[in-house]
Design an enzyme around this catalytic site. Structure first.
Site, PDB file in Angstrom:
ATOM      1  N   LYS A 167       0.838  -1.190   0.000  1.00 22.71           N
ATOM      2  CA  LYS A 167       0.000   0.000   0.000  1.00 22.71           C
ATOM      3  C   LYS A 167       0.876   1.244   0.000  1.00 22.71           C
ATOM      4  O   LYS A 167       1.529   1.563   1.001  1.00 22.71           O
ATOM      5  CB  LYS A 167      -0.910   0.047   1.226  1.00 22.71           C
ATOM      6  N   GLY A 220       6.514   5.013   9.058  1.00 25.62           N
ATOM      7  CA  GLY A 220       5.665   6.185   9.247  1.00 25.62           C
ATOM      8  C   GLY A 220       5.806   6.723  10.654  1.00 25.62           C
ATOM      9  O   GLY A 220       6.846   6.560  11.305  1.00 25.62           O
ATOM     10  N   SER A 221       4.754   7.352  11.129  1.00 24.77           N
ATOM     11  CA  SER A 221       4.809   8.004  12.436  1.00 24.77           C
ATOM     12  C   SER A 221       4.787   6.987  13.572  1.00 24.77           C
ATOM     13  O   SER A 221       4.241   5.882  13.433  1.00 24.77           O
ATOM     14  CB  SER A 221       3.632   8.966  12.595  1.00 24.77           C
ATOM     15  N   THR A 222       5.356   7.380  14.693  1.00 28.32           N
ATOM     16  CA  THR A 222       5.346   6.516  15.873  1.00 28.32           C
ATOM     17  C   THR A 222       3.923   6.276  16.352  1.00 28.32           C
ATOM     18  O   THR A 222       3.575   5.164  16.767  1.00 28.32           O
ATOM     19  CB  THR A 222       6.191   7.148  16.988  1.00 28.32           C
ATOM     20  N   VAL A 224       1.060   6.086  14.615  1.00 30.32           N
ATOM     21  CA  VAL A 224       0.405   5.065  13.808  1.00 30.32           C
ATOM     22  C   VAL A 224       1.090   3.717  13.998  1.00 30.32           C
ATOM     23  O   VAL A 224       0.436   2.665  14.024  1.00 30.32           O
ATOM     24  CB  VAL A 224       0.388   5.477  12.323  1.00 30.32           C
ATOM     25  N   GLY A 225       2.406   3.719  14.134  1.00 34.83           N
ATOM     26  CA  GLY A 225       3.134   2.474  14.365  1.00 34.83           C
ATOM     27  C   GLY A 225       2.657   1.753  15.608  1.00 34.83           C
ATOM     28  O   GLY A 225       2.534   0.520  15.624  1.00 34.83           O
ATOM     29  N   GLU A 242       9.535   1.071  11.182  1.00 34.88           N
ATOM     30  CA  GLU A 242      10.534   2.143  11.117  1.00 34.88           C
ATOM     31  C   GLU A 242       9.763   3.427  11.300  1.00 34.88           C
ATOM     32  O   GLU A 242       8.984   3.823  10.437  1.00 34.88           O
ATOM     33  CB  GLU A 242      11.290   2.106   9.782  1.00 34.88           C
ATOM     34  N   CYS A 276      12.981  10.809   8.270  1.00 36.37           N
ATOM     35  CA  CYS A 276      13.104  10.331   9.653  1.00 36.37           C
ATOM     36  C   CYS A 276      14.544  10.385  10.149  1.00 36.37           C
ATOM     37  O   CYS A 276      14.778  10.401  11.351  1.00 36.37           O
ATOM     38  CB  CYS A 276      12.573   8.905   9.768  1.00 36.37           C
ATOM     39  N   GLU A 369       9.509  16.007  16.401  1.00 32.48           N
ATOM     40  CA  GLU A 369       9.897  15.697  15.033  1.00 32.48           C
ATOM     41  C   GLU A 369       9.056  16.597  14.116  1.00 32.48           C
ATOM     42  O   GLU A 369       7.926  16.272  13.761  1.00 32.48           O
ATOM     43  CB  GLU A 369       9.653  14.229  14.694  1.00 32.48           C
TER      44      GLU A 369
END
Length: 467
Positions: A167, A220-222, A224-225, A242, A276, A369
């Site tokens: 995706k 992606g972002s922490t 969403v991770g 990551e 990142c 960030e």
């Protein structure tokens, strides 16, 4: 990017996105979004294709991956031009990114024939291990580096014998779609590698929830991770994450200050700071702080920001109006701005390279960030202070250390809690070395020899030889 309902216009797709060129704000192309039902159907096809793909002989699978790499190589200029329009990357960066996909495919094309197990001495028989593929792997790609990060996921996954559903980010799907076409042209079966443009809340969520997807790879972002990790935990589903980074560029008094200052802008403003690994926190030893700032100012003002199609351009626009607003929220009339570079006026999501001097590390400029071309410069006292300050963040992805003292370089590198460090350099990524983060910058490692193990399970087999 805007969304509209195609059904009202006689289309068969419920949602279509218009991809916007961030340098011009012009519509590049309309892309149909994959629905949850279409995602499930694609996963089912990938699951059905898995046994045959797994059974392809190592040499033949390697040959197909090399053909895929050759197809990418032949299409590099087209991919690069597409990425310039797709995401606003400079043409030089975009060519490197397409070449990275080719190189990663070539690197992992050697893996199928080298996926070795071990023979372990035991009594009463023979014991051996095998690296077995997982099955269907879901790869969720961010908008900041659409081509290389896609390749970091699908190349080792395919090499290990898995099928892949990928995706791309809603904002930047075009190069991923083209890579899917090139895979089919190279002979990769269509159900073995599928590209599914769509929303994260729809396609990405099905990767997390669908039991046939055995692993999710997410960059992606922490925030969403964490959600993906929690969702995968319900099925004990494997993940590679990551995530974010607030990376320190540590400059000691004994460093080559001219080189450290000249290169610092390119350690943070590459891809307009949407990286990142960006060194968005510069820590400078107090005794040379003023001199470093004197050297840094002309280097920042010299960064060429403009039309990403031009060979001379070094920095392009931010990705979207929404992201421009987010980055802009950090810089207002009260912000301690030391100096700024320049950026074009007119259409496009432009933001000038900006150097700020927050009072301490608790300030959002030093701790958040920002993911844009904003860099904070803060002084430190000594080596121990530098390590403590570099480690103040919840992140731990990357960073740089500038010193002529080899002993100090090793001590600080061992002390800083980050997965990828460079001494007298800002290089974070080489496809033949492992890449990943500490703390809330992620789990697992991509690239290098480590990545292949992340797409396999170790199976232990004991064969009795006793009568």
């Amino acid at each position: 990017m805007t969304e509209y309902d195609a059904a009202s216009e006689g289309g068969n797709t419920s949602a279509v996105y218009e991809v916007i060129n961030p340098a011009t704000e012009d519509v590049v192309r309309s892309v149909a979004l994959t629905s949850a039902e279409e995602t499930d159907a694609a996963i089912t096809r990938a699951q059905a294709a898995y046994p045959a793909w797994r059974a392809v002989s190592p040499g033949d699978r390697a040959r197909l991956l090399r053909r895929f790499a050759d197809a990418v190589d032949a299409d590099i200029e087209n991919l690069a031009q597409l990425e310039v329009a797709n995401s606003g990357h400079t043409i030089g960066n975009a060519r490197w990114e397409a070449g990275n996909v080719r190189d990663v495919l070539t690197y992992y094309s050697a893996s199928p024939e080298r996926l070795n197990g071990t023979q372990i001495p035991v009594s009463g028989g023979v014991n051996m291990t095998f690296h077995e593929p997982l099955g269907v792997v879901g790869v969720i790609v961010p908008w900041n580096f659409p081509m290389p990060i896609a390749g970091w996921g699908f190349a080792p996954a395919l090499a290990a014998g898995n099928t892949v559903v990928l995706k791309p980010a809603e904002l930047t799907p075009l190069t991923a779609i083209r890579l899917g076409e090139l895979a089919r042209e190279a002979g990769i079966p269509s159900d073995v590698f599928q590209v599914l443009p769509g929303k994260g809340s729809v396609v990405g969520q099905r990767f997390v929830d669908h039991p046939a997807v055995r692993k999710v790879v997410f960059t992606g972002s922490t925030e969403v991770g964490k959600q993906i990790m929690a969702g995968c935990a319900a099925q004990v589903k494997r993940v590679t994450l990551e995530l974010g980074g607030k990376n320190a560029n540590i400059v000691f008094a004994d460093a080559d200050l001219e080189k450290a200052a000249a290169t610092a802008p390119y350690g943070v403003f590459d891809n307009a700071g949407q990286d990142c690994c960006a060194r968005s926190l510069i820590l400078v030893q107090t005794s040379v702080y003023d001199r470093f700032m004197e050297l840094l100012e002309p280097a920042v003002r010299g960064v060429v920001v403009g039309d990403p199609r031009l060979e001379v351009t070094e920095m392009g626009p931010l990705i979207s109006a929404g992201h421009h607003a987010k980055v802009s929220s950090y810089v207002d009339d009260s912000t301690p701005v030391a100096f700024r570079g320049s950026a074009p006026a007119g259409p496009g999501y432009w933001f000038a390279p900006t150097v700020v001097t927050p009072p301490d590390l608790r300030h959002p400029l030093a701790s958040d960030e920002i993911f844009g071309p904003v860099v904070a410069v803060v002084p430190f006292a000594d080596e121990a202070d530098a390590v403590t300050m570099a480690n103040h963040t919840e992140y731990g992805l990357s960073g740089s250390i500038w010193t002529r003292d080899v002993g100090r370089a090793f001590r600080v590198a061992r002390g800083v809690e980050a997965g990828n460090l460079s001494v007298n350099s800002h290089s974070s990524v080489r496809y033949w070395t492992p890449f990943g983060g500490f703390k809330q910058s992620g789990l697992g490692r991509e690239l290098g020899p480590d990545a292949l193990d992340a797409f396999t399970e170790t199976k232990n087999v004991f064969i009795s030889t006793e009568e």
